[in-house]
Design a protein around this motif. Structure first.
Motif, short mmCIF file in Angstrom:
data_model
loop_
_atom_site.label_atom_id
_atom_site.label_comp_id
_atom_site.label_asym_id
_atom_site.label_seq_id
_atom_site.Cartn_x
_atom_site.Cartn_y
_atom_site.Cartn_z
N CYS A 125 5.53 14.03 -11.03
CA CYS A 125 6.05 15.22 -10.36
C CYS A 125 6.82 14.82 -9.09
CB CYS A 125 4.92 16.19 -10.03
SG CYS A 125 4.16 16.87 -11.54
N LEU A 126 6.32 13.85 -8.36
CA LEU A 126 7.06 13.34 -7.20
C LEU A 126 8.35 12.66 -7.67
CD1 LEU A 126 7.39 12.70 -4.20
CD2 LEU A 126 5.95 10.69 -4.55
N LEU A 127 8.27 11.89 -8.72
CA LEU A 127 9.45 11.18 -9.21
C LEU A 127 10.49 12.15 -9.78
CD1 LEU A 127 7.68 8.13 -10.90
CD2 LEU A 127 8.68 8.27 -8.61
N VAL B 190 -1.32 2.82 -16.77
CA VAL B 190 -0.19 3.75 -16.79
C VAL B 190 0.75 3.47 -15.62
CG1 VAL B 190 0.46 6.18 -16.48
CG2 VAL B 190 -1.36 5.58 -18.08
N TRP B 191 0.17 3.22 -14.47
CA TRP B 191 1.01 2.94 -13.30
C TRP B 191 1.78 1.64 -13.49
CZ3 TRP B 191 1.62 5.13 -8.24
CH2 TRP B 191 1.12 6.43 -8.14
N ARG B 192 1.12 0.61 -14.00
CA ARG B 192 1.78 -0.69 -14.17
C ARG B 192 2.91 -0.59 -15.20
NH1 ARG B 192 1.74 -4.61 -17.59
NH2 ARG B 192 0.01 -3.86 -18.83
N GLN B 193 2.65 0.09 -16.32
CA GLN B 193 3.62 0.14 -17.40
C GLN B 193 4.72 1.18 -17.19
OE1 GLN B 193 1.79 0.62 -21.22
NE2 GLN B 193 0.89 -1.42 -21.20
N SER B 194 4.42 2.25 -16.48
CA SER B 194 5.37 3.36 -16.44
C SER B 194 5.72 3.84 -15.03
CB SER B 194 4.78 4.53 -17.25
OG SER B 194 5.65 5.63 -17.23
N VAL B 195 4.73 4.17 -14.23
CA VAL B 195 5.00 4.80 -12.94
C VAL B 195 5.76 3.86 -12.01
CG1 VAL B 195 4.01 5.87 -10.87
CG2 VAL B 195 3.02 6.35 -13.13
N TYR B 196 5.23 2.65 -11.80
CA TYR B 196 5.89 1.73 -10.87
C TYR B 196 7.30 1.35 -11.31
CZ TYR B 196 1.65 1.11 -8.05
OH TYR B 196 0.57 1.31 -7.23
N PRO B 197 7.55 1.02 -12.59
CA PRO B 197 8.93 0.71 -12.99
C PRO B 197 9.89 1.88 -12.78
CG PRO B 197 7.40 -0.10 -14.65
CD PRO B 197 6.60 0.74 -13.69
N LEU B 198 9.45 3.10 -13.11
CA LEU B 198 10.30 4.27 -12.92
C LEU B 198 10.56 4.52 -11.44
CD1 LEU B 198 11.84 6.67 -14.06
CD2 LEU B 198 9.66 7.93 -14.17
N ALA B 199 9.52 4.41 -10.63
CA ALA B 199 9.68 4.61 -9.18
C ALA B 199 10.66 3.60 -8.59
CB ALA B 199 8.32 4.50 -8.49
N GLU B 200 10.58 2.36 -9.07
CA GLU B 200 11.51 1.33 -8.58
C GLU B 200 12.94 1.67 -8.97
OE1 GLU B 200 12.26 -3.46 -8.91
OE2 GLU B 200 10.25 -2.67 -9.32
N VAL C 35 11.94 5.40 -5.19
CA VAL C 35 10.94 6.27 -4.57
C VAL C 35 9.70 5.43 -4.24
CG1 VAL C 35 9.44 8.28 -4.87
CG2 VAL C 35 11.75 8.28 -5.85
N PRO C 36 9.35 5.32 -2.96
CA PRO C 36 8.12 4.60 -2.62
C PRO C 36 6.90 5.39 -3.10
CG PRO C 36 9.10 5.57 -0.64
CD PRO C 36 10.04 5.84 -1.78
N ILE C 37 6.00 4.70 -3.78
CA ILE C 37 4.83 5.36 -4.36
C ILE C 37 3.75 4.32 -4.61
CG2 ILE C 37 5.61 5.10 -6.76
CD1 ILE C 37 4.58 7.96 -7.29
N PHE D 79 -0.24 12.32 -0.70
CA PHE D 79 -1.14 11.71 -1.67
C PHE D 79 -0.59 10.37 -2.17
CE2 PHE D 79 -3.12 11.64 -6.05
CZ PHE D 79 -4.39 11.31 -5.61
N PHE D 80 0.66 10.37 -2.62
CA PHE D 80 1.19 9.18 -3.30
C PHE D 80 1.84 8.15 -2.39
CE2 PHE D 80 1.13 12.21 -6.91
CZ PHE D 80 0.26 11.48 -7.70
N GLN D 81 2.10 8.51 -1.15
CA GLN D 81 2.68 7.53 -0.24
C GLN D 81 1.73 7.16 0.89
OE1 GLN D 81 6.47 9.37 0.76
NE2 GLN D 81 7.40 8.66 -1.15
N ASP D 82 0.87 8.11 1.28
CA ASP D 82 -0.05 7.86 2.40
C ASP D 82 -1.51 7.78 1.99
OD1 ASP D 82 2.23 7.98 4.02
OD2 ASP D 82 2.00 10.14 4.34
N GLY D 83 -1.83 8.09 0.72
CA GLY D 83 -3.20 8.00 0.24
C GLY D 83 -4.15 9.02 0.87
N GLN D 84 -3.64 10.17 1.27
CA GLN D 84 -4.48 11.20 1.90
C GLN D 84 -5.23 12.00 0.84
OE1 GLN D 84 -2.65 13.46 5.13
NE2 GLN D 84 -0.98 11.96 5.17
#
Length: 194
Positions: free
Chosen positions: A15-17, A58-68, A72-74, A112-117
């Motif tokens: 949703c952030l991406l 999921v983050w390794r395979q999908s979220v981080y590559p898409l964010a890069e 978008v820092p995430i 949540f996704f950038q500051d871990g709150q």
């Protein structure tokens, strides 16, 4: 002005991406993003834990590559289990009434996704509401009184049982529905058609 409706959950990184893709596609056009809260795991459904295998994979395979690719820092928040998003969703109603829906949504997603709150914590949400331009005391009163709890439940039911929303982000552009982040060309085509 045309409206793009986005169903999202505050603990969904996509949703952030998606906002980045939407903002770039909408730049210079007469469109407004209408964020609608949709809890993927409402109580009593257990929320996910970052130490389990599913989220890191999921983050390794999908979220981080898409964010890069999107720039978008995430990062995967360490809060375990993931927070419930009912209170954040209820405050979105107040934010929409005050014309701050987009600002509030971005504030919560980034927190949540950038500051871990912990966006399940009412005090954190009140502070984020204030940072998004809402009156902090009004936000606190809205949460304490449950002012928007009925509206949120009814909207959740409508999204799930009437519109058939099962995943986020679900983006509605005119009569077209995108599940997930649409390709820029497909989004541009949909925008032209409304």
């Amino acid at each position: 002005m045309h409206t793009i409706t986005v169903y999202s959950d505050f603990v969904c990184p996509y949703c952030l991406l998606a906002e980045k893709t939407l903002s770039e596609s909408l730049a210079g056009n007469e469109f407004r993003i209408d964020w609608r809260a949709f809890e993927l795991r409402p109580y009593p459904v257990p929320t996910l834990k970052p130490q389990d295998a599913y989220l890191p994979e999921v983050w390794r395979q999908s979220v981080y590559p898409l964010a890069e690719r999107l720039g978008v820092p995430i990062r995967l928040p360490a809060i375990s289990p993931q927070p419930r998003t009912r209170l954040a969703s209820e405050l979105l109603w107040l934010a929409q009434e005050r014309g701050r829906g987009h600002s509030y949504t971005m504030q919560v997603l980034r927190a949540f996704f950038q500051d871990g709150q912990d966006i399940g914590n009412a005090e954190v949400l009140v502070r984020l509401a204030g940072q998004s331009g809402l009156d902090s005391e009004e936000a606190r009163q809205a949460l304490d009184s449950g002012r928007y709890s009925g509206a949120h439940r009814a909207a959740q039911h409508h999204a799930r049982d009437v519109l058939g929303i099962t995943s986020v982000p679900t983006i509605i552009v005119g009569n077209q529905t995108f599940r997930g982040i649409p390709a820029p060309a497909a989004l541009a085509s949909a925008l032209v058609s409304i």
